[in-house]
Design a protein around this motif. Sequence first.
Motif, PDB file in Angstrom:
ATOM      1  N   HIS A  25       0.828  -1.210   0.000  1.00  0.00           N
ATOM      2  CA  HIS A  25       0.000   0.000   0.000  1.00  0.00           C
ATOM      3  C   HIS A  25       0.866   1.265   0.000  1.00  0.00           C
ATOM      4  O   HIS A  25       0.479   2.282  -0.571  1.00  0.00           O
ATOM      5  N   ARG A  26       2.034   1.186   0.643  1.00  0.00           N
ATOM      6  CA  ARG A  26       2.911   2.350   0.730  1.00  0.00           C
ATOM      7  C   ARG A  26       3.665   2.607  -0.569  1.00  0.00           C
ATOM      8  O   ARG A  26       3.860   3.752  -0.958  1.00  0.00           O
ATOM      9  N   ASP A  27       4.094   1.535  -1.237  1.00  0.00           N
ATOM     10  CA  ASP A  27       4.885   1.663  -2.459  1.00  0.00           C
ATOM     11  C   ASP A  27       4.370   0.679  -3.510  1.00  0.00           C
ATOM     12  O   ASP A  27       4.959  -0.385  -3.731  1.00  0.00           O
ATOM     13  N   PRO A  28       3.252   1.004  -4.178  1.00  0.00           N
ATOM     14  CA  PRO A  28       2.636   0.050  -5.107  1.00  0.00           C
ATOM     15  C   PRO A  28       3.484  -0.246  -6.344  1.00  0.00           C
ATOM     16  O   PRO A  28       3.263  -1.251  -7.010  1.00  0.00           O
ATOM     17  N   VAL A  29       4.471   0.603  -6.646  1.00  0.00           N
ATOM     18  CA  VAL A  29       5.332   0.337  -7.799  1.00  0.00           C
ATOM     19  C   VAL A  29       6.312  -0.801  -7.480  1.00  0.00           C
ATOM     20  O   VAL A  29       6.596  -1.645  -8.322  1.00  0.00           O
ATOM     21  N   ALA A  30       6.809  -0.840  -6.268  1.00  0.00           N
ATOM     22  CA  ALA A  30       7.793  -1.844  -5.872  1.00  0.00           C
ATOM     23  C   ALA A  30       7.158  -3.177  -5.499  1.00  0.00           C
ATOM     24  O   ALA A  30       7.768  -4.229  -5.673  1.00  0.00           O
ATOM     25  N   MET A  31       5.939  -3.169  -5.002  1.00  0.00           N
ATOM     26  CA  MET A  31       5.307  -4.397  -4.514  1.00  0.00           C
ATOM     27  C   MET A  31       3.855  -4.445  -4.959  1.00  0.00           C
ATOM     28  O   MET A  31       3.104  -3.504  -4.726  1.00  0.00           O
ATOM     29  N   SER A  32       3.467  -5.546  -5.578  1.00  0.00           N
ATOM     30  CA  SER A  32       2.066  -5.722  -5.985  1.00  0.00           C
ATOM     31  C   SER A  32       1.205  -5.968  -4.753  1.00  0.00           C
ATOM     32  O   SER A  32       1.664  -6.496  -3.744  1.00  0.00           O
ATOM     33  N   SER A  33      -0.063  -5.640  -4.875  1.00  0.00           N
ATOM     34  CA  SER A  33      -0.985  -5.900  -3.772  1.00  0.00           C
ATOM     35  C   SER A  33      -1.271  -7.403  -3.699  1.00  0.00           C
ATOM     36  O   SER A  33      -1.124  -8.123  -4.683  1.00  0.00           O
ATOM     37  N   PRO A  34      -1.664  -7.898  -2.533  1.00  0.00           N
ATOM     38  CA  PRO A  34      -1.970  -9.324  -2.406  1.00  0.00           C
ATOM     39  C   PRO A  34      -3.072  -9.785  -3.369  1.00  0.00           C
ATOM     40  O   PRO A  34      -2.994 -10.889  -3.903  1.00  0.00           O
ATOM     41  N   SER A  35      -4.062  -8.945  -3.611  1.00  0.00           N
ATOM     42  CA  SER A  35      -5.118  -9.348  -4.542  1.00  0.00           C
ATOM     43  C   SER A  35      -4.582  -9.481  -5.965  1.00  0.00           C
ATOM     44  O   SER A  35      -4.964 -10.401  -6.692  1.00  0.00           O
TER      45      SER A  35
END
Length: 70
Positions: A25-35
């Motif tokens: 949630h903080r860095d959506p470019v670096a990490m995909s959301s769980p969904s």
Amino acid sequence: MMHTVTIGVYTLCLVAACGLVAWSHRDPVAMSSPSQLLDDLFTSHAARIAIIVFWWWIGWHFLFAQTLDG
């Protein structure tokens, strides 16, 4: 002793999962959301079967099999 270790490992996994969700949630470019990760995972038929077998194994060993012990 083993019960305490098991609870500690499950707690560590829960904290790690919460940390990964917060990071996504903080860095959506670096990490995909769980969904999004689950959507990508479930596009494969083999992955769906593997997840179902894994959850069946967890349920059998931790929920049902304990009732078989006298």
